[in-house]
Enzyme design. Structure first.
Site, short mmCIF file in Angstrom:
data_model
loop_
_atom_site.label_atom_id
_atom_site.label_comp_id
_atom_site.label_asym_id
_atom_site.label_seq_id
_atom_site.Cartn_x
_atom_site.Cartn_y
_atom_site.Cartn_z
CE LYS A 1 -2.54 1.52 3.51
NZ LYS A 1 -3.67 1.58 4.45
CD GLN B 1 -8.89 6.88 6.96
OE1 GLN B 1 -9.43 5.81 7.19
NE2 GLN B 1 -8.22 7.11 5.86
CG ASP C 1 -14.07 18.67 12.64
OD1 ASP C 1 -13.45 17.68 12.23
OD2 ASP C 1 -13.72 19.84 12.40
N GLY D 1 -6.10 8.32 15.21
CA GLY D 1 -5.39 9.28 14.38
C GLY D 1 -3.92 9.48 14.66
CB ALA D 2 -1.94 9.43 17.76
NE ARG E 1 -5.42 -0.66 6.82
CZ ARG E 1 -4.59 0.08 7.53
NH1 ARG E 1 -5.03 0.82 8.54
NH2 ARG E 1 -3.31 0.11 7.22
#
Length: 328
Positions: A67, A138, A159, A225-226, A110
């Site tokens: 990927k 995502q 957000d 996210g990290a 995924r």
């Protein structure tokens, strides 16, 4: 070679398929059956971005994959994906590339499915309220995976950009209406988190995006996210309250995730606080949730094995259904 677009993939592969594929992938990781070197990360500081290369090979499946995923967070301001990608599926017996898949969508599926797998395995069965922090590229599959894993009455979305949050919630309410879940835009992370049974954070933040003292007893938290050392979405106070801490891959998390590395360096937690990898829970080698009051944390940075298993299953389903474009 078969070319598979986002729309092609949607025809043959659902988020529930992706959750089951991730479970297989996480088991392959803990069984040591996948050769998946830690991803190569080339920084693009001029654009606050990076180029990631993620290879994998599973001998017993005679399959390899690569990927290429490039993380450019400012893309969201221009209405384009923040993590454009392609996945190459490779025949492990000949070395020939058999398919090229829309890696942006494979990654979304995924990655969302990792949270879905964690919730399916670890969350309270009676979970009814979800919280999602982040509305980037995502977020949609994270939201759907949460709803696929548990029958939720409501999901609160937050957000920093409220207008974007409102637009996202309205779009998702329409796209995911068959789940029967109310999707609500809220103005603060506190409003999202308080009373939530399930919490997902999926942002590029370098500072915590929620107050760990406000997470309810019994909640399951998935932080997504990290993926770099300086990133830290998770309030470390949740780690001191958590009964158990799980990973998609401890090795991968400890190679890059600020959510865990920073609290380790600051002495807030030690490695003795880690419970194990999700694959070992699925295999029955590590204990999962033991009561409805435990706060459980799941940290995921993603492993190439997930891409390989998902791509392989998508390819097989597409061939069987006659979906995709042949390219010679």
């Amino acid at each position: 070679m078969l070319l598979l677009s986002r729309e092609d993939i949607k025809k043959v592969f659902t988020i529930k398929d992706a959750i089951e594929a991730d479970k297989k992938a996480f088991q392959l990781v803990v069984e040591g059956k996948c050769d998946a070197p830690l991803r190569t990360n080339i920084q693009a500081p001029k654009h606050d971005g990076c180029f990631l290369f993620m290879p994998a090979y599973v001998e017993e499946m005679d399959t390899a994959s690569l990927k290429i995923i490039n993380i450019f967070p400012h893309n969201i301001d221009n209405g384009i994906p923040s993590s454009p990608a392609q996945v190459l599926l490779i025949d492990g017996s000949t070395g020939i590339v058999t398919a090229v898949l829309d890696g942006t969508y494979v990654t979304q599926l995924r990655t969302g499915a990792a949270s879905g797998a964690a919730f399916d395995v670890l969350a309270r069965k009676d979970a009814r309220i979800g919280a999602l922090i982040g509305t980037g590229g995502q977020a949609a599959t994270q939201l759907e995976a949460m709803m696929a894993a548990r029958d939720l009455e409501e999901v609160r979305v937050y957000d920093m950009n409220y207008e974007r949050t409102v637009d996202f919630a309205a779009r998702m309410q329409e796209e995911l209406k068959d789940y029967g879940t109310k999707i609500v835009a809220v103005r603060s992370s506190d409003e999202a988190v308080e009373g939530a049974d399930l919490l997902i954070t999926v942002t590029p933040s370098s500072k915590p995006v929620f107050d760990g003292t406000k997470v309810k007893a019994g909640a399951t938290v998935s932080c997504v996210g990290a993926y770099q050392h300086h990133m830290q979405e998770m309030d470390p106070r949740i780690l001191t309250r958590a009964s158990k801490i799980y990973f998609d891959s401890e090795e991968a998390v400890l190679s890059e995730s600020g959510d865990i590395l920073i609290p380790l360096e600051e002495g807030i937690i030690t490695k003795d606080d880690f419970t194990g990898d999700l694959g070992d829970v699925i295999k029955g080698k590590v204990t999962g949730r033991e009561n409805d009051e435990e706060i459980i944390v799941f940290e995921t940075v993603g492993v190439a094995t997930q891409d390989l298993v998902a791509a392989k299953e998508i390819y097989e389903k597409a061939v069987a259904a006659g979906v995709g474009t042949q390219w010679n």
